[in-house]
Design an enzyme around this catalytic site. Structure first.
Site, mmCIF file in Angstrom:
data_model
loop_
_atom_site.group_PDB
_atom_site.id
_atom_site.type_symbol
_atom_site.label_atom_id
_atom_site.label_comp_id
_atom_site.label_asym_id
_atom_site.label_seq_id
_atom_site.Cartn_x
_atom_site.Cartn_y
_atom_site.Cartn_z
ATOM 1 N N CYS A 129 36.750 -10.718 -39.584
ATOM 2 C CA CYS A 129 35.758 -9.636 -39.713
ATOM 3 C C CYS A 129 35.019 -9.360 -38.393
ATOM 4 O O CYS A 129 34.805 -8.195 -38.015
ATOM 5 C CB CYS A 129 34.755 -9.967 -40.805
ATOM 6 S SG CYS A 129 34.196 -11.675 -40.789
ATOM 7 N N HIS A 249 27.497 -8.088 -40.529
ATOM 8 C CA HIS A 249 27.545 -8.874 -39.298
ATOM 9 C C HIS A 249 27.035 -8.001 -38.145
ATOM 10 O O HIS A 249 27.375 -6.817 -38.049
ATOM 11 C CB HIS A 249 28.989 -9.278 -38.957
ATOM 12 C CG HIS A 249 29.547 -10.390 -39.807
ATOM 13 N ND1 HIS A 249 28.855 -11.014 -40.831
ATOM 14 C CD2 HIS A 249 30.763 -10.999 -39.762
ATOM 15 C CE1 HIS A 249 29.623 -11.955 -41.366
ATOM 16 N NE2 HIS A 249 30.775 -11.961 -40.748
#
Ligand code: NAP
Ligand code: 3JN
Length: 346
Positions: A129, A249
């Site tokens: 990711c 994130h």
């Protein structure tokens, strides 16, 4: 044909749930859906587009007739079952690190290297990711100005570590606010020797440490970036940190470009038109990306673009994205859409 037989392996997990959500949201052409899990969840019911499905234990014969298999049940499950699925004619899109660095397996972010899909041998790897959101934002800059160096520090949400880590942050936060005892058992890494408090903390360990002092998460970012950008000479360094954020994130990224004529204005203009990128960069109006604003969205958000004060070819950026969507489920479903668009899956 009026659709494909799709299998989701790890359908009950944090990523698997988002895969189902994304398949439904994109109205992906599904003729048959097979939902697979471990024995623990087999028999449980899951609703998809108003229809009830029963979870089945993942095993080789469940892939008979499957066109596309989306895997997110951990590396061991992928190592065992992805080749079995591919052997039975399925194209596997694997969300784990099991095959990412295999030279026979394309590692794909459609905005960057969609064409690599044509080289598949039954398995396609979905990158980590943190890597995905970074390369989506940096590739347009690299393409125009060249790139020598990337130094990234991440600020990663707990959902990257799975459903149990989300629960740990929630229960721990409540315990601390209520002055109650608690005992960390999942983060930083499930199964590691030590566990640390994540609520109201920042933990500079994601995945296990390697001999060279980097963590495996950091090495994934370094090696995957070079493979996706097809440049082994690119210098990449990463420091990965877990924060008490549920989803989204964030990354502070320093790049050094080759062309000394690059400017902040040019980079902003490039990113404003880049696929999958949303530019949020207006310091005067305090506009910049934040994880709380990106949850549930498929894009990669970029802001805080500055030229380095000592290096004309150096630039700083702040990159944020929903780690379960562009970082995992959406990138996988996007790969599946590309397979259909390019006529690779029939
Ligand atoms: P999670 O919330 O813990 O879910 C794990 C899933 O795997 C559950 O559906 C579980 O089913 C299933 N599972 C576990 N053992 C299995 C087995 N032996 N056979 C079949 N299914 C099994 O974890 P997650 O966050 O969704 O992550 C799952 C995996 O996806 C990770 O291990 C990682 O490899 C990958 N991932 C990739 C990214 C990325 O950066 N692209 C991000 C996060 C995760 P039960 O309900 O039966 O337990
Ligand atoms: O921690 C994060 O934010 C992302 C984690 C990803 C992850 C978690 C467990 C195993 C991975 C991954 O996709 O790199 C793996 C894995 O190595 O498969």
């Amino acid at each position: 044909m009026n659709g494909f037989h799709v299998a989701v392996v790890g359908a009950t997990g944090a990523v698997g749930q988002q895969m189902l959500h994304t398949l439904a949201e994109r109205n992906f052409p599904i003729k048959k859906l097979t939902l697979l899990s471990s024995e623990r969840s087999a028999g449980k019911k899951v609703t998809f587009q108003g229809k009830e499905y029963t979870l089945e234990k993942a095993e080789p014969e469940k892939f008979e007739g499957v066109h596309i298999a989306l895997f997110s049940a951990g590396g061991d499950v992928s190592k065992e079952l992805a080749p079995e699925a591919a052997k039975r004619g399925a194209i596997v899109v694997d969300n784990t690190s099991a095959f990412r660095m295999d030279p026979n397996v394309p590692l794909v972010v459609p905005e960057v290297n969609e064409a690599d899909l044509t080289k598949h041998n039954g398995i396609i790897a979905n990158p980590n990711c943190s890597t995905i959101q970074m390369v989506v934002a940096l590739e347009p800059i690299r393409k125009k100005y060249g790139m020598n160096k990337i130094i990234v520090s991440t600020y990663q949400a707990v959902s990257g570590a799975g459903a149990a880590a989300i629960e740990e942050l929630e229960t721990q936060s409540k315990a601390i606010l209520n002055n109650e005892e608690f005992s960390p058992s999942i983060l930083p890494v499930k199964g590691e020797k030590k566990h640390y408090q994540i609520a109201f903390n920042a933990v500079p360990q994601i995945d296990k440490f390697e001999e060279n002092g980097f963590t495996f998460e950091e090495l994934k970012m370094i090696n995957e970036t070079k493979k996706i950008m097809n440049d082994q000479k690119l210098q990449v360094a990463a420091t990965c940190v877990r924060l008490p954020v549920v989803t989204g994130h964030s990354e502070s990224v320093y790049i050094e470009v080759e062309d000394e004529n690059a400017t902040v204005q040019d980079i902003r203009a490039l990113l404003a038109n880049a696929p999958g990128v949303v530019l949020q960069d207006n310091p005067q109006e305090q506009i910049y990306p934040m994880p709380a604003n990106c949850v549930g969205l498929n894009d990669v958000f970029v802001g805080r673009i500055r030229q380095d004060l000592d290096n004309k070819r150096g630039f700083h950026l702040w990159i944020v994205s929903d780690n379960l969507l562009k970082g995992a489920a959406w990138n996988s479903v996007q790969i599946a859409e590309s397979l259909v668009k390019l006529g690779i899956v029939e």
